[in-house]
Enzyme design. Structure first.
Site, PDB file in Angstrom:
ATOM      1  CG  HIS A  91     -76.951 -43.669 -20.738  1.00  0.00           C
ATOM      2  ND1 HIS A  91     -75.946 -42.994 -21.262  1.00  0.00           N
ATOM      3  CD2 HIS A  91     -77.180 -44.456 -21.743  1.00  0.00           C
ATOM      4  CE1 HIS A  91     -75.764 -43.118 -22.387  1.00  0.00           C
ATOM      5  NE2 HIS A  91     -76.601 -44.102 -22.857  1.00  0.00           N
ATOM      6  CD  GLU A 115     -79.320 -48.586 -27.153  1.00  0.00           C
ATOM      7  OE1 GLU A 115     -80.418 -48.977 -27.490  1.00  0.00           O
ATOM      8  OE2 GLU A 115     -79.141 -47.238 -26.890  1.00  0.00           O
TER       9      GLU A 115
END
Length: 204
Positions: A9, A82
């Site tokens: 990202h 994550e």
């Protein structure tokens, strides 16, 4: 064989402040949005068969320009979030060192079995990530897949492909919106190219 394009990202303010983001839903900052725009321009002429994203907003925001360029709807995959950092999420390094003085040295050792309170160990994280990737590859044999995810996820993939232990400090570069080209072949991950962020260095 399945071709896999994994993308980290774009930048968030918490990246700059060195805060543990984990699974908190932190948006991209202005620079991150610009990185995502450049990513979309870079990949415009390179459509894939399907686009996947972690369900956290920083990944979805990064995927959006790519989705628009390819006219694809990103499929959200919670298994590619994550690593979960539990009580450390939202805290910066100095705060953690002060509040968790006894645990900070254990974190620095990067033992694969260590987990912060309420978080995942690297072993648990790795198991989750590899299960998600195997599932995607198994469902899309022979296709080209693009996946927007997180730095920790990419570290797990790099270690797996290179036969590197989960214990120990990260050994690879993982730039924001960097392109990481892998293949799933014969039940194994193979890296073709890693950490390609040329789109961030070209003229806008």
């Amino acid at each position: 064989m399945t071709e896999l394009l994994f993308i980290r990202h774009g930048e968030t303010d918490w990246n700059r402040r060195q805060c543990f983001q984990g699974q908190l839903d932190v948006p991209l900052n202005a620079n991150g949005l610009e990185q995502a725009r450049r990513l979309g321009e870079r990949l415009k002429a390179e459509p894939h068969d399907a686009l996947f994203s972690s369900d956290l907003s920083r990944a979805q925001q990064t995927a959006a320009p790519v989705a628009a360029a390819w006219r694809l709807q990103p499929v959200l995959v919670p298994g590619l979030r994550e690593q979960r950092f539990g009580e450390w999420e939202g805290l910066d390094f100095p705060t953690i060192q002060a509040r968790f003085a006894g645990l900070w040295p254990l974190w620095l050792e990067q033992d694969a079995d260590f987990a912060v309170p309420g978080g995942e160990s690297l072993h648990q994280f790795h198991t989750r990530v590899l299960a998600a990737v195997k599932d995607l590859a198994g469902q899309h044999p022979g296709q080209r897949l693009a996946v927007v995810t997180h730095g920790g996820v990419l570290d797990m993939l790099w270690r797996t492909a290179n036969g590197v232990s989960l214990t120990g400090l990260r050994q690879c570069a993982i730039p924001n919106t960097g392109l990481n080209r892998l293949r799933w072949a014969g039940g194994s991950l193979v890296v073709d190219r890693w950490a390609d962020d040329d789109h961030l260095h070209d003229a806008p």
